[in-house]
Design an enzyme around this catalytic site. Structure first.
Site, PDB file in Angstrom:
ATOM      1  N   GLY A  71     -48.537 -37.446   6.222  1.00  0.00           N
ATOM      2  CA  GLY A  71     -47.851 -36.747   7.306  1.00  0.00           C
ATOM      3  C   GLY A  71     -48.860 -36.133   8.258  1.00  0.00           C
ATOM      4  O   GLY A  71     -50.009 -36.596   8.355  1.00  0.00           O
ATOM      5  N   CYS A 131     -49.857 -44.286  12.289  1.00  0.00           N
ATOM      6  CA  CYS A 131     -51.088 -43.503  12.185  1.00  0.00           C
ATOM      7  C   CYS A 131     -52.315 -44.323  12.556  1.00  0.00           C
ATOM      8  O   CYS A 131     -53.343 -43.773  12.926  1.00  0.00           O
ATOM      9  CB  CYS A 131     -51.227 -42.934  10.780  1.00  0.00           C
ATOM     10  N   GLU A 151     -52.883 -36.915  18.934  1.00  0.00           N
ATOM     11  CA  GLU A 151     -52.048 -38.046  18.560  1.00  0.00           C
ATOM     12  C   GLU A 151     -50.776 -38.028  19.427  1.00  0.00           C
ATOM     13  O   GLU A 151     -49.997 -37.088  19.343  1.00  0.00           O
ATOM     14  CB  GLU A 151     -51.651 -37.834  17.095  1.00  0.00           C
ATOM     15  N   TRP A 175     -41.602 -40.219   8.248  1.00  0.00           N
ATOM     16  CA  TRP A 175     -40.466 -41.056   8.666  1.00  0.00           C
ATOM     17  C   TRP A 175     -40.879 -42.387   9.260  1.00  0.00           C
ATOM     18  O   TRP A 175     -40.040 -43.255   9.467  1.00  0.00           O
ATOM     19  CB  TRP A 175     -39.634 -40.297   9.706  1.00  0.00           C
ATOM     20  N   ASN A 176     -42.163 -42.584   9.569  1.00  0.00           N
ATOM     21  CA  ASN A 176     -42.487 -43.772  10.379  1.00  0.00           C
ATOM     22  C   ASN A 176     -42.568 -45.068   9.579  1.00  0.00           C
ATOM     23  O   ASN A 176     -42.236 -46.131  10.087  1.00  0.00           O
ATOM     24  CB  ASN A 176     -43.750 -43.540  11.205  1.00  0.00           C
ATOM     25  N   LYS A 180     -40.155 -37.019  -2.143  1.00  0.00           N
ATOM     26  CA  LYS A 180     -39.371 -36.363  -1.097  1.00  0.00           C
ATOM     27  C   LYS A 180     -39.630 -37.089   0.223  1.00  0.00           C
ATOM     28  O   LYS A 180     -40.721 -37.001   0.783  1.00  0.00           O
ATOM     29  CB  LYS A 180     -39.739 -34.886  -0.934  1.00  0.00           C
ATOM     30  N   GLU A 210     -53.008 -38.237   3.444  1.00  0.00           N
ATOM     31  CA  GLU A 210     -53.125 -39.278   4.485  1.00  0.00           C
ATOM     32  C   GLU A 210     -52.547 -38.680   5.757  1.00  0.00           C
ATOM     33  O   GLU A 210     -51.330 -38.540   5.876  1.00  0.00           O
ATOM     34  CB  GLU A 210     -52.331 -40.524   4.083  1.00  0.00           C
ATOM     35  N   LEU A 211     -53.412 -38.326   6.700  1.00  0.00           N
ATOM     36  CA  LEU A 211     -52.956 -37.490   7.821  1.00  0.00           C
ATOM     37  C   LEU A 211     -53.015 -38.244   9.153  1.00  0.00           C
ATOM     38  O   LEU A 211     -53.032 -39.458   9.178  1.00  0.00           O
ATOM     39  CB  LEU A 211     -53.779 -36.207   7.830  1.00  0.00           C
ATOM     40  N   GLU A 215     -55.674 -44.570  -0.667  1.00  0.00           N
ATOM     41  CA  GLU A 215     -54.531 -45.268  -1.244  1.00  0.00           C
ATOM     42  C   GLU A 215     -54.871 -46.754  -1.287  1.00  0.00           C
ATOM     43  O   GLU A 215     -55.837 -47.208  -0.698  1.00  0.00           O
ATOM     44  CB  GLU A 215     -53.273 -45.012  -0.400  1.00  0.00           C
TER      45      GLU A 215
HETATM   46  P1  NDP Z   1     -44.795 -34.095   8.765  1.00  0.00           P
HETATM   47  O1  NDP Z   1     -46.096 -33.563   8.293  1.00  0.00           O
HETATM   48  O2  NDP Z   1     -43.988 -33.287   9.681  1.00  0.00           O
HETATM   49  O3  NDP Z   1     -43.838 -34.408   7.521  1.00  0.00           O
HETATM   50  C1  NDP Z   1     -44.217 -35.277   6.487  1.00  0.00           C
HETATM   51  C2  NDP Z   1     -43.452 -34.911   5.234  1.00  0.00           C
HETATM   52  O4  NDP Z   1     -43.873 -33.627   4.773  1.00  0.00           O
HETATM   53  C3  NDP Z   1     -41.941 -34.807   5.450  1.00  0.00           C
HETATM   54  O5  NDP Z   1     -41.284 -35.279   4.297  1.00  0.00           O
HETATM   55  C4  NDP Z   1     -41.751 -33.307   5.624  1.00  0.00           C
HETATM   56  O6  NDP Z   1     -40.445 -32.870   5.333  1.00  0.00           O
HETATM   57  C5  NDP Z   1     -42.746 -32.793   4.606  1.00  0.00           C
HETATM   58  N1  NDP Z   1     -43.170 -31.401   4.820  1.00  0.00           N
HETATM   59  C6  NDP Z   1     -43.186 -30.683   5.963  1.00  0.00           C
HETATM   60  N2  NDP Z   1     -43.619 -29.426   5.730  1.00  0.00           N
HETATM   61  C7  NDP Z   1     -43.896 -29.360   4.404  1.00  0.00           C
HETATM   62  C8  NDP Z   1     -44.365 -28.334   3.535  1.00  0.00           C
HETATM   63  N3  NDP Z   1     -44.650 -27.098   3.982  1.00  0.00           N
HETATM   64  N4  NDP Z   1     -44.526 -28.612   2.225  1.00  0.00           N
HETATM   65  C9  NDP Z   1     -44.253 -29.840   1.750  1.00  0.00           C
HETATM   66  N5  NDP Z   1     -43.782 -30.844   2.508  1.00  0.00           N
HETATM   67  C10 NDP Z   1     -43.618 -30.618   3.820  1.00  0.00           C
HETATM   68  O7  NDP Z   1     -45.106 -35.535   9.379  1.00  0.00           O
HETATM   69  P2  NDP Z   1     -44.091 -36.534  10.135  1.00  0.00           P
HETATM   70  O8  NDP Z   1     -42.939 -36.845   9.237  1.00  0.00           O
HETATM   71  O9  NDP Z   1     -43.831 -36.005  11.498  1.00  0.00           O
HETATM   72  O10 NDP Z   1     -44.971 -37.862  10.216  1.00  0.00           O
HETATM   73  C11 NDP Z   1     -45.810 -38.173  11.292  1.00  0.00           C
HETATM   74  C12 NDP Z   1     -47.258 -37.896  10.924  1.00  0.00           C
HETATM   75  O11 NDP Z   1     -47.624 -38.656   9.781  1.00  0.00           O
HETATM   76  C13 NDP Z   1     -48.229 -38.301  11.997  1.00  0.00           C
HETATM   77  O12 NDP Z   1     -49.171 -37.274  12.209  1.00  0.00           O
HETATM   78  C14 NDP Z   1     -48.932 -39.508  11.417  1.00  0.00           C
HETATM   79  O13 NDP Z   1     -50.225 -39.734  11.887  1.00  0.00           O
HETATM   80  C15 NDP Z   1     -48.912 -39.208   9.971  1.00  0.00           C
HETATM   81  N6  NDP Z   1     -49.064 -40.435   9.205  1.00  0.00           N
HETATM   82  C16 NDP Z   1     -50.245 -40.661   8.534  1.00  0.00           C
HETATM   83  C17 NDP Z   1     -50.439 -41.843   7.863  1.00  0.00           C
HETATM   84  C18 NDP Z   1     -51.701 -42.094   7.108  1.00  0.00           C
HETATM   85  O14 NDP Z   1     -51.695 -42.984   6.274  1.00  0.00           O
HETATM   86  N7  NDP Z   1     -52.768 -41.374   7.344  1.00  0.00           N
HETATM   87  C19 NDP Z   1     -49.423 -42.890   7.873  1.00  0.00           C
HETATM   88  C20 NDP Z   1     -48.226 -42.546   8.589  1.00  0.00           C
HETATM   89  C21 NDP Z   1     -48.067 -41.345   9.228  1.00  0.00           C
HETATM   90  P3  NDP Z   1     -39.325 -32.714   6.481  1.00  0.00           P
HETATM   91  O15 NDP Z   1     -39.790 -33.445   7.677  1.00  0.00           O
HETATM   92  O16 NDP Z   1     -38.147 -33.329   5.836  1.00  0.00           O
HETATM   93  O17 NDP Z   1     -39.135 -31.246   6.721  1.00  0.00           O
END
Ligand code: NDP
Length: 475
Positions: A222, A278, A379, A145-146, A169, A244-245, A456
């Site tokens: 995420g 992130c 984090e 979402w960020n 998604k 990308e975590l 990426e």
């Molecule tokens: P989440 O991991 O909670 O969610 C990310 C996405 O994954 C959402 O669309 C979520 O759906 C989906 N998701 C959740 N569970 C599953 C599953 N079991 N299978 C498939 N998809 C799933 O992350 P946040 O949205 O809270 O984002 C914040 C995080 O993202 C932070 O840790 C941040 O560091 C990281 N991030 C990393 C970046 C990078 O480039 N390395 C850049 C930006 C952020 P839903 O939420 O709709 O349930």
């Protein structure tokens, strides 16, 4: 109220239910979002599968032209998409606009990079080897979402340029602007099914996109814990993954640095998007000799930041995305204070009626911090800048690398030799030297350690969506 639909096979479709997205600045309803189930993910994957033969065999020139057209449409709609983005997740409107325009630039970049998707021709004796790159197939693109628009563009651009078809998604917290982006890209004239978007929770819709054998690759951004689950699930079908975590970026400020430039970058990188980035600066290490001066400048700049309604173009900081994020920030600050940290500013919600119904929090600068504190290890994803002193290069590198993450790091120094020496020892995918930004379309972006796998952006980002084939010719 705005209504956000899913897009499957070129058609806007309803879901089994709907959700109301509320503005984190005031909790007013912003949009009604249709919510799908696993079956919608399956339909979208099947549509992408049907679209794959035509799209993957289209000329690179055609794909490139469509991506350029898509970029233009996104630019034309930038104000509208940016406004939705600000209202659904609280980012100041200036930053939202920048994000959408940058997403358009990403499409342009990959349109061009796709044209350079060339292989090798190797002559050896009476054989010839042709090495070609081919799209991996249907890909699942799952985003947080960020930066819901920009991070999706980082995936859509290379996926479509390489000839893959895709199902996106977005996060349930902020799906609206991402969906508008996908609709805009489709309006460039993509064949139905090339780019689909489904809404719903990660546990159902997301999990289907991960486990369904139709998708051959998952590109995910995420949390690290979600990424781990995805990698395990993907292993069952030996799918390719790009992850990308999370991150926990250190900033090291040496005594020969331009202190003002470093302080300015620190404030921007720690508090921009309320620290929900992130590559935010999560830990600041400053040389003993300049610690007081640097801290003073960080403080002065922080106190000048304007917090307020994110739709106001003069505002620097809006609300956080949710109460959950705000609570976590508060908990990290309380933990640090319990263990001896000193709050120099912030540490609480701002006062006043404007802030009463939003998830606002004041940018917080702390000193006297150490690595026993949660904010120095986990984090926070909130607006905190913990400042810690160091007394030599060895200590600075040891502290910077004392983390399970390895996404980004920042170094401020006037010595070229020191900059290279330290940058090479930092365990992270990107290191900014005298710069508070490490993002450039031309350069790869991705994490080491628990920050992920794969890259990426750049031509390497494109390669992540392609398989390599060797065709050996006997003459
Ligand atoms: P989440 O991991 O909670 O969610 C990310 C996405 O994954 C959402 O669309 C979520 O759906 C989906 N998701 C959740 N569970 C599953 C599953 N079991 N299978 C498939 N998809 C799933 O992350 P946040 O949205 O809270 O984002 C914040 C995080 O993202 C932070 O840790 C941040 O560091 C990281 N991030 C990393 C970046 C990078 O480039 N390395 C850049 C930006 C952020 P839903 O939420 O709709 O349930």
């Amino acid at each position: 109220m705005y209504r956000s639909m899913m897009l499957i096979n070129g058609e806007q479709v309803e879901g089994a239910s709907f959700d109301i997205i509320h503005n984190p600045a005031n909790q007013e309803p912003v949009a009604e979002v249709v919510i799908g189930e696993a079956i919608d993910a399956v339909r979208a994957l099947e549509a992408a599968q049907r679209a794959f033969p035509e799209w993957s065999s289209a000329s690179q020139k055609r794909r490139c032209e469509l991506l350029h057209d898509a970029a233009e449409i996104v630019r034309e709609r930038a104000d509208h998409i940016a406004e939705l983005l600000t209202m659904e997740m609280g980012k100041p409107i200036r930053d939202s606009r920048r994000e959408v325009l940058s997403a358009a630039d990403t499409l342009d970049y990959f349109a061009e990079e796709g044209m350079r998707n060339i292989g090798d021709w190797i002559s050896t004796g009476d054989t010839r080897s042709i090495v070609t790159k081919q799209p991996v197939g249907v890909v699942s693109l799952i985003t947080p979402w960020n930066y819901p628009v920009e991070l999706l563009a980082w995936k859509v651009g290379p996926a479509l340029a390489s000839g893959c078809t895709a199902v996106a998604k977005p996060s349930s917290l902020a799906p609206v602007a991402a969906t508008e982006f996908v609709m805009a890209v489709n309006e460039a004239g993509l064949p139905p099914g090339v780019l689909n978007i489904v809404h719903g929770s990660g546990d159902t819709v997301g999990a289907e996109l991960v486990t369904n054998p139709i998708s051959r690759k998952i590109s995910f951004t995420g949390e690290t814990s979600t990424g781990r689950w995805i990698m395990e699930a993907a292993a069952r079908h030996l799918k390719r993954v790009s992850l990308e975590l999370g991150g926990h970026a250190p900033m090291i400020v040496f005594d020969d640095a331009d202190i003002d430039a470093a302080a300015s970058a620190c404030v921007r990188r720690a508090f921009g998007n309320m620290g929900q980035v992130c590559i935010s600066v999560n830990r600041v290490y400053v040389a003993d000799a300049i610690a007081e001066d640097f801290t003073e400048r960080v403080l002065r700049r922080t106190l000048k930041l304007r917090i307020g309604d994110p739709l106001d173009p003069e505002v620097d900081l809006g609300p956080m995305v949710s109460e959950r994020q705000r609570r976590k920030t508060r908990e990290h600050i309380e933990d640090a204070v319990r263990k001896g940290a000193r709050i120099l500013c912030g540490g609480r919600e701002p006062e006043g009626s404007l802030f009463a119904r939003g998830y606002y929090f004041m940018p917080t600068v702390l000193t006297d911090v150490d690595h026993t504190m949660r904010m120095m290890r986990e984090e926070t994803f909130g607006p905190v800048a913990p400042i810690m002193r160091f007394s030599g290069e060895e200590e600075a590198v040891r502290l910077a690398n004392d983390t399970e993450y390895g996404l980004a790091a920042y170094i401020y120094t006037d010595s070229l030799r020191r900059a290279v020496r330290i940058a090479e020892r930092i365990e992270a995918g990107s290191v900014g030297v005298n710069l508070g930004s490490v993002i450039d379309h031309h350069a790869p972006f991705g994490g080491w350690k628990q920050s992920g796998i794969g890259r990426e952006l750049s031509h390497r980002g494109l390669d992540e969506y392609m398989e390599i084939k060797h065709i050996r010719l006997g003459l």
